[in-house]
Structure formats: structure tokens, C-alpha cells
Scaffold this motif. Sequence first.
Motif, PDB file in Angstrom:
ATOM      1  N   TYR A  60     -46.860   4.976  29.322  1.00 26.31           N
ATOM      2  CA  TYR A  60     -47.099   5.265  27.903  1.00 26.31           C
ATOM      3  C   TYR A  60     -48.189   4.344  27.371  1.00 26.31           C
ATOM      4  CZ  TYR A  60     -45.959   5.473  22.838  1.00 26.31           C
ATOM      5  OH  TYR A  60     -45.992   5.598  21.467  1.00 26.31           O
ATOM      6  N   HIS A  61     -49.255   4.962  26.905  1.00 27.26           N
ATOM      7  CA  HIS A  61     -50.359   4.204  26.341  1.00 27.26           C
ATOM      8  C   HIS A  61     -50.566   4.759  24.931  1.00 27.26           C
ATOM      9  CE1 HIS A  61     -53.834   1.569  26.776  1.00 27.26           C
ATOM     10  NE2 HIS A  61     -54.481   2.444  26.035  1.00 27.26           N
ATOM     11  N   THR A  62     -50.039   4.066  23.945  1.00 24.85           N
ATOM     12  CA  THR A  62     -50.010   4.628  22.600  1.00 24.85           C
ATOM     13  C   THR A  62     -51.411   4.757  21.994  1.00 24.85           C
ATOM     14  OG1 THR A  62     -48.978   4.487  20.421  1.00 24.85           O
ATOM     15  CG2 THR A  62     -49.662   2.414  21.398  1.00 24.85           C
ATOM     16  N   THR A  63     -51.584   5.776  21.214  1.00 25.25           N
ATOM     17  CA  THR A  63     -52.882   6.030  20.583  1.00 25.25           C
ATOM     18  C   THR A  63     -52.966   5.296  19.243  1.00 25.25           C
ATOM     19  OG1 THR A  63     -52.818   8.235  21.535  1.00 25.25           O
ATOM     20  CG2 THR A  63     -54.435   7.862  19.776  1.00 25.25           C
ATOM     21  N   ILE A  64     -54.086   4.653  19.018  1.00 20.68           N
ATOM     22  CA  ILE A  64     -54.322   4.086  17.697  1.00 20.68           C
ATOM     23  C   ILE A  64     -55.533   4.798  17.117  1.00 20.68           C
ATOM     24  CG2 ILE A  64     -54.959   2.020  16.408  1.00 20.68           C
ATOM     25  CD1 ILE A  64     -53.386   0.393  18.346  1.00 20.68           C
ATOM     26  N   THR A 107     -47.010   3.587  10.879  1.00 22.29           N
ATOM     27  CA  THR A 107     -48.199   4.417  10.827  1.00 22.29           C
ATOM     28  C   THR A 107     -47.874   5.651  10.018  1.00 22.29           C
ATOM     29  OG1 THR A 107     -48.586   3.695  13.078  1.00 22.29           O
ATOM     30  CG2 THR A 107     -50.013   5.415  12.236  1.00 22.29           C
ATOM     31  N   THR A 126     -36.325  15.418  24.309  1.00 20.70           N
ATOM     32  CA  THR A 126     -35.281  14.441  24.631  1.00 20.70           C
ATOM     33  C   THR A 126     -34.931  13.555  23.426  1.00 20.70           C
ATOM     34  OG1 THR A 126     -36.811  12.712  25.340  1.00 20.70           O
ATOM     35  CG2 THR A 126     -36.133  14.315  27.002  1.00 20.70           C
ATOM     36  N   ARG A 127     -35.675  13.712  22.332  1.00 19.34           N
ATOM     37  CA  ARG A 127     -35.425  12.842  21.163  1.00 19.34           C
ATOM     38  C   ARG A 127     -35.208  13.687  19.905  1.00 19.34           C
ATOM     39  NH1 ARG A 127     -40.763  10.098  21.207  1.00 19.34           N
ATOM     40  NH2 ARG A 127     -40.096   9.107  19.268  1.00 19.34           N
ATOM     41  N   GLY A 137     -49.546   8.832  16.582  1.00 23.22           N
ATOM     42  CA  GLY A 137     -48.219   9.318  16.205  1.00 23.22           C
ATOM     43  C   GLY A 137     -47.692   8.617  14.973  1.00 23.22           C
ATOM     44  N   LYS A 149     -34.679  12.970  16.948  1.00 20.30           N
ATOM     45  CA  LYS A 149     -35.360  12.511  15.730  1.00 20.30           C
ATOM     46  C   LYS A 149     -36.735  13.149  15.553  1.00 20.30           C
ATOM     47  CE  LYS A 149     -33.514   7.923  14.770  1.00 20.30           C
ATOM     48  NZ  LYS A 149     -33.744   6.486  14.952  1.00 20.30           N
ATOM     49  N   THR A 150     -37.356  13.528  16.667  1.00 19.26           N
ATOM     50  CA  THR A 150     -38.745  13.953  16.575  1.00 19.26           C
ATOM     51  C   THR A 150     -38.909  15.295  15.856  1.00 19.26           C
ATOM     52  OG1 THR A 150     -38.685  14.972  18.765  1.00 19.26           O
ATOM     53  CG2 THR A 150     -39.427  12.685  18.644  1.00 19.26           C
ATOM     54  N   PHE A 153     -44.423   9.450  17.291  1.00 18.93           N
ATOM     55  CA  PHE A 153     -45.027   8.673  18.377  1.00 18.93           C
ATOM     56  C   PHE A 153     -44.354   9.034  19.704  1.00 18.93           C
ATOM     57  CE2 PHE A 153     -41.800   5.450  19.415  1.00 18.93           C
ATOM     58  CZ  PHE A 153     -40.919   5.641  18.368  1.00 18.93           C
ATOM     59  N   ALA A 154     -45.137   8.932  20.757  1.00 15.74           N
ATOM     60  CA  ALA A 154     -44.624   9.088  22.135  1.00 15.74           C
ATOM     61  C   ALA A 154     -44.016  10.453  22.467  1.00 15.74           C
ATOM     62  CB  ALA A 154     -43.606   7.990  22.458  1.00 15.74           C
ATOM     63  N   ASP A 214     -44.910   6.678  12.984  1.00 16.84           N
ATOM     64  CA  ASP A 214     -43.707   5.857  13.119  1.00 16.84           C
ATOM     65  C   ASP A 214     -43.588   4.990  11.871  1.00 16.84           C
ATOM     66  OD1 ASP A 214     -45.489   3.822  13.322  1.00 16.84           O
ATOM     67  OD2 ASP A 214     -44.881   3.138  15.305  1.00 16.84           O
TER      68      ASP A 214
END
Lengths: 169, 739
Positions: free
Chosen positions: A32-36, A66, A86-87, A61, A89-90, A12-13, A63
Motif C-alpha cells: 500500500y502506497h497511499t496517494t497524496i 483529508t 472487505t471494509r 482518498g 465503512k467504505t 483511503f486504501a 480519511d
Amino acid sequence: MISKKICMVGAFAVGKTSLVRQFVESIFDEKYHTTIGVKIDKRQVSVKDKMVQLMLWDIEGVDVFTEFKPSYLRGASGVIIVADSTRPKTIEVAKQIKHEVELTLSNAQFLLLINKSDLAAKWQPTENDLIHLDIDSNNIFNTSAKTGSNVEKAFRRIAELVLDTQVNG
Amino acid sequence: MAEQVNKDSSSSKKSNEGNPDSGELASNILNQLDIAAFCWTDQGFFNSIGTPPDWFIELYQKKTRAIKPEYHEFYLGVSFPFIENFLFDAEQIWAEHANKNLRSGLWTETVNDFSELYLEAVAMNANKVPILLLMNETTNFEIRHKVFQNARNLALKNEQLENSIQQHQRELQKQLEKIYNPSSSSNELSSELEEETTAIMICKQDGDVELYNKALIDIYSLSAKEELKRQSLLDQWIKEAEKQYPEIHRVIKSGNQWEGEFETVDVNTEKKWVRLMIAPLVNEDNQIARYICIANDISSIKLSVSEIEKLTQIDPTTHLPNRQSFWKKLAEEIDNCRQSGESLALMYLDLDHFKQVNDDLGPKQADFLLNTVATRLKRCLKKCDYVAHLGGDEFAVVICNFSDQQALANIAQRIKDNLYRDVSFSDFTLNVSASIGIAVYPQHGIKPRLLVKSADYAMYHAKEMGRNQFQFSSPYSKRRIKQKLYIEQGLKSALANNEFKLLYQPQISVGKSTEHRIEALIRWMHPTQGLVTPADFISIAEESGIIIDIGKWVLKSACEQISILRNAGIYTKISINVSPKQFKYSDLTEDVRSTLQEFKIDPSQLEIEVTESIFVEEMDDVIKQLEALRALGVSISLDDFGTGYSSLSYLKRLPLNILKIDRSFISELPNNKHSQTIVESIIRMAHQLSIQVIAEGVENQAQLDYLKKLDCDFVQGYLFSIPLETRELFTLYQSLSVQ
Ligand SMILES: Nc1nc2c(ncn2[C@@H]2O[C@H](COP(=O)(O)OP(=O)(O)OP(=O)(O)O)[C@@H](O)[C@H]2O)c(=O)[nH]1
Ligand SMILES: [Mg+2]
């Protein structure tokens, strides 16, 4: 005209939606507008004098709540796995997804985008990551949906790759 | 005539007013619910049921650039790639004609620059007619989106926080490395580091603390006056972290830097999460001189993450649906099956010996193992089957499409075979296996809870039968396991509640001996189950280790009985049965010695009875113990001789006084040639070794006569006496003395 299905997948993100928006509409939004679920966009590109219509499946994404839904992948010629520079974990999520995609699609082309290159990178793929991902270094891009850096290039690359691919799965 | 027609039509109109056309009604309802409904035709288009809602018409026109859709025919696959993809799965549902439905998940359609529609497709059969519903979820979407958005914003923030803590700790470490001089005794933290919100501690290799700042005091809730317990914190950290990071000790000792997150306890024994970095500080000779420890309290981050996970229904280790989600799914599927009349199977899986793996390898490796199991499980099931990770080492599988029990057995076999392979860790491999219980709706339960219970019992049964196998639920498995659980539970309190008692069965001399002998036999009066015989509880008691205490109780009770009888002027030997576990896990010789002393008993009045199974393992050690017992003066007898590992030759090695021939040989006397030969040769061989012989299970005169002829020393059995209560034993001896 040839039409090819390309799936955007990743944690996600990481910027899947932003990359598609940058590529299709040349717009970037800081918010940030998360996708569903799924949203499908398209754009034509010309590769080697041929026009290809890319059907871009922007998939929600992954997580903790999901899980990755392989049914969305059916008929995809290309899969763009996105990670966030920057993350740390991704990249782990990216590896996991790659593995799951391979269980469903037998003949897809893969791209790895390490996105948000406009920000200071917090990690780089290690040798071990690359072995796990098994993606050719020509197909790995540092992109920025914000500045547009490498975005066009990356999508063109996937278009090239899928142009000669038979759809399977 | 005309009048008649008129009248008819008016009456029919009237009845329509009271009870309007149900087709129109349905169409109106669907419209109000924002649902566009279609029948699927195999010509590739969809027939709308009634007039579709406006939003759909508008969307369809935009997609197809049609002026106005003609008739009720819609080409959905062509215009909507998402639906086109969904149709592959939908067609399967339609082909099965089953009363099932399948949801596509949400997708977004753009109507114009300002508005988007959030839709979900559902495929189902209604009266065997294939139906596609397009549900407009736009109004509900906002709430749903908000939940997801908040959770992800939070997760993102936590991730960033963790990253920045990590970075800050690394910077602090570099800073400390520069300013701290291991060879000087006058090191001090600058006021800046003293006030730093991250905890800092510098200690010697043995943990002796040299410097620390306020933040460390805060994490461990030390009161201002209280000194930081010297030498303890480094040890405490390593112990705490070791549970998740078994390698920490090695990493630190080898002079490497270590970072990780783990749970710690403060002085008030309150649990906290810390992120800790331990970095060695080397002196001029490149030797480790000090450790720099840097810690942050990250409890709040961890807490919110676990909240998110709880909210959601995915197991964080295996990413499979968790227990909550499983119950929901099972209830739904059972509901579906109730309507459709179909069956459903539930498989309950429990890894064998997982606890051991967890204890031996630590949670990290155990998680890896669970993940591997999860992947293997998924791989050997169809997409439509459902797998959940119920927690620990338990998994559940729900299977909806299967033809019969054999098909289920095949699936279970496939799971079993797939799991039963080596798992490779970085430097070793391990074998996993699982026990599987299978219960079928409706045969084995019509409510989710009952079905789960049945599957669980069957799984337990599979464990009982030796693990790495599957069992279907059956009345037998239920009864057997229930009883076993009862017994297991009951055993825990049986001793305290005084529920055991000893019965005594005389062993009668038929030879020259004038010795009085009795065997003590244990019985359990279960408060609800009534009398339980040793066959039903000894093996369970052995498994759980309670046998050690039961053995001590038997020893004590028998000795007490010997002394009571002696005080009544009856001088008899009592033999007690001893479990192999008592040899292995307790100091039997010492127990016997002290108990004999306690009741002031002549050791020759006690006999220890063992079975051949004690010799299976570590024979030499057992022989030593038996010799020590004999040295005390007690005698040793060997039970069930002839049934197990018996070989006459190994008798020579054993310090035995007496041998009991198993009842199975005696019962076939005197006519069975085979038994004759065995009994005869046992007695002869024993006598050559100066070992006496008891025949068990003597029930008639013919057997007795035959045994007498063979010079058997003692007999025991219903022909003489059943096992007796203490009171009856007295009566028996009184009658004997009268005779
Ligand atoms: N600085 C920077 N920010 C970016 C970039 N790409 C995306 N973002 C930001 O990252 C956040 C997430 O971007 P999205 O495109 O929504 O990410 P996503 O992968 O679609 O997220 P989900 O739909 O939730 O899976 C947004 O706040 C974006 O503005 C980038 O290249 N640089
Ligand atoms: Mg998105």
C-alpha cells in the motif's frame, strides 16, 4: 481525438490507484502506497469505433485528515466511486462523496466499483445504500485490481457513458 | 571623453559587484529553492522569471516533446492538465489584484520510469503582476508521505481489527446458542471458551449471571477472589450504552440482537471502550430465556483513532475543520489582511437550546443535527469562505470578500434563514436556530483572540435579544455582556460572601389606617462593580435559579429585622418582594411558615409582594399558594399594578390585601387626564373589593394632595423618604415617637 476527464474517488486504501495501474499498466502491487494529492494517467479506449482518451485523475482518498476537494472535479465527465468489499465503512464514505460530488458537478456519469472482489466480501450494498447512491445497477461492478477482474469492463463502461455527455461544472 | 566613458562603465561595474542585479539574484534564489516562477500573460503562455530550474526544463521537454524551450515562453495549461484545472481558480486571484495566494495541493508528474516529481502550484500577485509558482516538493514529500502512510496503515489495521472482533463475536454467539441449554441447570463453559480472550457472560433476563469466563474478569479488573457482582453488569452495560444508543433497551426487550461500542468503567472506575454484543437465547416456547453477552476491550483501537483525529484538524462529527485548524486559519487570514489592507469578518454561531436537544435525544441524534447544520452552513456560503466546527454546538465562519457591513448582514441573514428550517429525524422533526455574532477585522479587534472575543460577545448579545438572530460586535454588546458575565459569576458567591443587604422604604398612611409599613428592597454591594440595583441582577438570578436562595435570604433577613424592631418597641409590617420562580420551584408557603416560627413573628407583620407576571402561567396554582399564605396570616400585595396584564376584572379572583399603583401613573399626576382616570378607577374598584391601595413614586405635594382627595390609603416615595439603612430606620422611628 476526444479526451474525457474521469475522477477516481473514495475512502483511503480502497484501491483507486491500484485500479488505475491495472487498467493503464496491467501492474498490481500488494504494498500500500497511499496517494497524496493527485496523479493523472491516461489511456485510450475505443468505443463504438471511436477512440476516446480517458484522463484518469487518481485523487487522494478521504480519511479523517483529508477532506474531499471538489476543485479537483472541475470539467470531469465521469466519476468512479470506489469502495472496498472487505471494509463496510467504505460504502458510507462512498455515499458521502457521491453527495458532495453532486453539489459540484451537475452532469457527470457515475460508476460504483466494489473492489477487492478476490477477497471474501464482508458486506454487500443494501437497498438503502443503493437508494442513497442512486446509481444504476448496470453501473455497479465488483472489481479486483489484483486479478484484473472486471477492471477493463468497468473503465470501458465509463468511457461509453461519458462519450455522449456534455461537460458541465 | 573616451576616458570618461570608460571610467563611468568601470564604476558602474564595480557597484554591480557589490550589489548584484536583483533580477539575477531572485532567479538564483528561486532555483535554489526548487521553484519555477512565471508571470502570467493573457496570451495564454507564461513568461519565466529568470531561467527555470533544470527539473522543470526536463519535465517540460518531456511533456511538450520540445527539443529546447524557446525564449522564456511556456505553455503550461496545454501540457499539464492539473495546472490547466488550477488556472480557473488562479485567474480569479489574478483578476482581483489582491495580495493573496492560492495553493493547488500536491500533484505527481512522472519524469521517467524511475522518478516522479511531487509539485504544487501557487498563484499570487506581486506588485499587481500575476505570478504562478511551481514548487518542487519532492524532497519534502517523503516525510509528509510517511506521516500519512503511517496514519492510514494504522487506521486500516484498526478497521480490520474491529471487523474481525465483530466477526469473532458473531461466531461465538452461534456456538453458544448451540451448546447452551436454557432448561438445564448444569451448563458449563468448555475449557476452550473459559480461556477465550473474548469475554462471555450468560445471564437471566433480570441480569442474574449464570456463566462467565476469565476474560470478563480481566476487562473489569476484578481481583481473582472477587465475585462478579451479580445482576449488575447487564444493567450497567445498558445504562452506559444508552447514552449513544438510546434504542438499546427496546431492541433487547423486543428479543433482538444488539451490537455496539461504548465506554464502560471497571471496578477501579477506569474508563474503557468495549464492543459488546447482546443476543437473546430463546427456549422451546420461543420466550427469551437468557441473554448471551459477548464483549471485547477495544480501548487501544479507540485511543489510537482519537490520537489520529487529534493529530489532524478535522472534526470527526461534521468533517469540518476543528478548533485548532480554525485558529491557524484565522491567524493566517488576519496576517493576509494586515498586508493587503483588506477587511475580514468572523461569524460566531451557537445553536439555540442545543443542550436540551443533546439531553433529550442523545448524542447520536445530536450528531445528526450537527451534521445537518454543517451541511446547511456550507451550502449558504461561497467556496472561498471558511467554516469550522469549534466543538459542541459552536461553529465559526471566516469571510474574506465582502463589500460592506450590509453585505455581511445579508450573509448572516441567509445563514439564519437556511438554518431555521425543520430537521427531519426518522420519526419526528425538530426546528433548529442559531444565534450569530459578527466581528470585523480590524474594527473589532486586530488580534485573532480579540476578534474571537468580540464575535463571541456579539453572539451572546444575540442570545440575549431572544436568539435566532445575528448581532454585530459593538461597544454596547461588549460592555453589556461583560457586565452580565460579571454578575452571573458574582451572584454565585454573593450570598456566601454576604454581599446583599436590605434597604427599607416607609409607606405612609394618608387615610384612616394607623398601620406602620415598610417595603424591604434588596441591594447588592458587588466587590468590584459597587452597588448593583435589582434591575441589573434579578433577571439574571432568575435565569440561573439563584433567585430561590436569594428569596430565602430576603425572607429571613426581613423577619430578623421585624423581630429586631419589635424588640426595640417598634411594631411595623415589612413587605418583601417574591419572584415568580419561588412560586414555581420552591415551597414558598412552607419557607414562610418556618421562618415566621423561627423568629417568633406575628404573621400579620409580614407581607408578600408579587408582580402580575406570576399569573401568566398556571394561575390556579398560584392562587392556591397565595391562599395558603393568607391562611398563615400574612398579607399579599400586588406590585406594578396597571402596567402589564392588568385587568380590573381579574382582581376579583385574587386573594389580595393591597395593590400598588405603578409609579408611571403617579408621576403624571395631577395634570394628565389619562393617568387621572386610571388612578381614580383603580382606587375605586379596589376599594369596592376591599383592597387597600398604595401609590408608589410620590415625589411632590401636588401628587400627594391629589391622592389624598381620591382616598388613597398609603403613599411611598421620595417626598417622604428614600430607602433607608437599618440605622437610619431606627432614627426615623425614634423621631416619629418623639413627635
Ligand atoms: N486483494 C486485493 N488488494 C487490493 C486490491 N486493490 C487494491 N488492493 C490493495 O489495497 C491497498 C490499497 O490500494 P491503493 O490502490 O493504494 O488504494 P487507494 O484507494 O489508491 O488508496 P489512497 O491513495 O490511500 O486513497 C494496497 O495494499 C493494494 O495492494 C484488490 O482488488 N484486491
Ligand atoms: Mg491511491
